[in-house]
Design a protein around this motif. Sequence first.
Motif, mmCIF file in Angstrom:
data_model
loop_
_atom_site.group_PDB
_atom_site.id
_atom_site.type_symbol
_atom_site.label_atom_id
_atom_site.label_comp_id
_atom_site.label_asym_id
_atom_site.label_seq_id
_atom_site.Cartn_x
_atom_site.Cartn_y
_atom_site.Cartn_z
ATOM 1 N N VAL A 5 0.865 -1.181 0.000
ATOM 2 C CA VAL A 5 0.000 0.000 0.000
ATOM 3 C C VAL A 5 0.897 1.226 0.000
ATOM 4 O O VAL A 5 1.923 1.259 0.708
ATOM 5 N N THR A 6 0.525 2.230 -0.761
ATOM 6 C CA THR A 6 1.226 3.505 -0.727
ATOM 7 C C THR A 6 0.498 4.428 0.234
ATOM 8 O O THR A 6 -0.707 4.628 0.113
ATOM 9 N N VAL A 7 1.223 4.977 1.203
ATOM 10 C CA VAL A 7 0.646 5.925 2.157
ATOM 11 C C VAL A 7 1.275 7.285 1.906
ATOM 12 O O VAL A 7 2.495 7.453 2.021
ATOM 13 N N ILE A 8 0.447 8.240 1.529
ATOM 14 C CA ILE A 8 0.916 9.611 1.302
ATOM 15 C C ILE A 8 0.512 10.462 2.490
ATOM 16 O O ILE A 8 -0.674 10.626 2.768
ATOM 17 N N GLY A 9 1.502 10.988 3.203
ATOM 18 C CA GLY A 9 1.250 11.775 4.404
ATOM 19 C C GLY A 9 1.759 11.040 5.623
ATOM 20 O O GLY A 9 1.474 9.858 5.806
ATOM 21 N N SER A 10 2.499 11.747 6.454
ATOM 22 C CA SER A 10 3.086 11.116 7.642
ATOM 23 C C SER A 10 2.725 11.870 8.916
ATOM 24 O O SER A 10 3.524 11.970 9.837
ATOM 25 N N GLY A 11 1.509 12.407 8.934
ATOM 26 C CA GLY A 11 1.038 13.102 10.131
ATOM 27 C C GLY A 11 0.546 12.116 11.172
ATOM 28 O O GLY A 11 0.927 10.945 11.181
ATOM 29 N N ARG A 12 -0.352 12.566 12.035
ATOM 30 C CA ARG A 12 -0.830 11.721 13.132
ATOM 31 C C ARG A 12 -1.531 10.467 12.644
ATOM 32 O O ARG A 12 -1.306 9.363 13.157
ATOM 33 N N VAL A 13 -2.385 10.624 11.626
ATOM 34 C CA VAL A 13 -3.099 9.465 11.100
ATOM 35 C C VAL A 13 -2.189 8.626 10.204
ATOM 36 O O VAL A 13 -2.121 7.400 10.339
ATOM 37 N N GLY A 14 -1.491 9.278 9.304
ATOM 38 C CA GLY A 14 -0.635 8.564 8.370
ATOM 39 C C GLY A 14 0.424 7.722 9.041
ATOM 40 O O GLY A 14 0.686 6.581 8.620
ATOM 41 N N SER A 15 1.038 8.255 10.080
ATOM 42 C CA SER A 15 2.086 7.497 10.771
ATOM 43 C C SER A 15 1.501 6.280 11.483
ATOM 44 O O SER A 15 2.106 5.195 11.480
ATOM 45 N N ALA A 16 0.321 6.423 12.083
ATOM 46 C CA ALA A 16 -0.319 5.287 12.760
ATOM 47 C C ALA A 16 -0.744 4.229 11.759
ATOM 48 O O ALA A 16 -0.572 3.025 11.989
ATOM 49 N N VAL A 17 -1.294 4.666 10.625
ATOM 50 C CA VAL A 17 -1.735 3.736 9.588
ATOM 51 C C VAL A 17 -0.545 2.974 9.006
ATOM 52 O O VAL A 17 -0.594 1.750 8.834
ATOM 53 N N ALA A 18 0.532 3.695 8.682
ATOM 54 C CA ALA A 18 1.712 3.040 8.113
ATOM 55 C C ALA A 18 2.298 2.029 9.089
ATOM 56 O O ALA A 18 2.707 0.929 8.693
ATOM 57 N N ALA A 19 2.326 2.386 10.374
ATOM 58 C CA ALA A 19 2.850 1.468 11.380
ATOM 59 C C ALA A 19 1.999 0.207 11.480
ATOM 60 O O ALA A 19 2.520 -0.909 11.560
ATOM 61 N N ARG A 20 0.681 0.359 11.438
ATOM 62 C CA ARG A 20 -0.194 -0.798 11.537
ATOM 63 C C ARG A 20 -0.074 -1.699 10.304
ATOM 64 O O ARG A 20 -0.050 -2.940 10.423
ATOM 65 N N LEU A 21 0.020 -1.104 9.125
ATOM 66 C CA LEU A 21 0.194 -1.906 7.917
ATOM 67 C C LEU A 21 1.472 -2.725 8.005
ATOM 68 O O LEU A 21 1.498 -3.906 7.642
#
Length: 218
Positions: A5-21
């Motif tokens: 998955v490509t995650v664009i954005g590393s703010g509060r939500v993006g960082s949590a989502v990327a970590a969970r993936l």
Amino acid sequence: MFENVTVIGSGRVGSAVAARLGERGIAVEPDAGLVLLCVPDEAISEVAAGMALGPWVAHVSGATSLAALEPHQRRLSVHPLQTFTRARGAEQLDGAWAAVTAESGEARAVGFWLAETLGLQPFELDDTARPLYHAGAAIASNYLVTLHEVAADLFRAAGAPPEALVPLMRRTIENGFELTGPIERGDWETVEAHRRAIRAARPDLESLYDVLAEATAK
């Protein structure tokens, strides 16, 4: 469904989502079949417009219509119904719900897969209902902050420690929001005493108390 998955954005939500993936074995890398836009609401349209067509594109905004993802047709949104902080990680997603907005059965399947992969409980949300849904979410989350600040101000004026409010607020949630107190028992003399005290100490808050009291009484 997707191995990357490509995650664009590393703010509060993006960082949590990327970590969970990452925890779930999903590679977070460019050029994936699913692109997740975790950018500020006002940037969604511009970012989407600059992307090549082809992959699935999703945003995580609660307030933004799918129209913001034009010209992409393979589109959806998955809004984690949660408040996020940079001080915590992927565990913030655990047990929260997610509003999935999709325009086809295939898009719905993608949205539900993503939500469940992130540890969220998905439910469907019509795109036209988004403003009403987001208003409810804002009242539950944002205005809770406001209520705490107002109550803390009154505690300070009374010489009581504001930090004592936190266990009370937590227990109210744990008790399933069961109403207690003077309005529940019809003690209008105490309610009037509240008004007099607020009028004397913080008259600017009396109208807010009245609105909340009326809504609670209903």
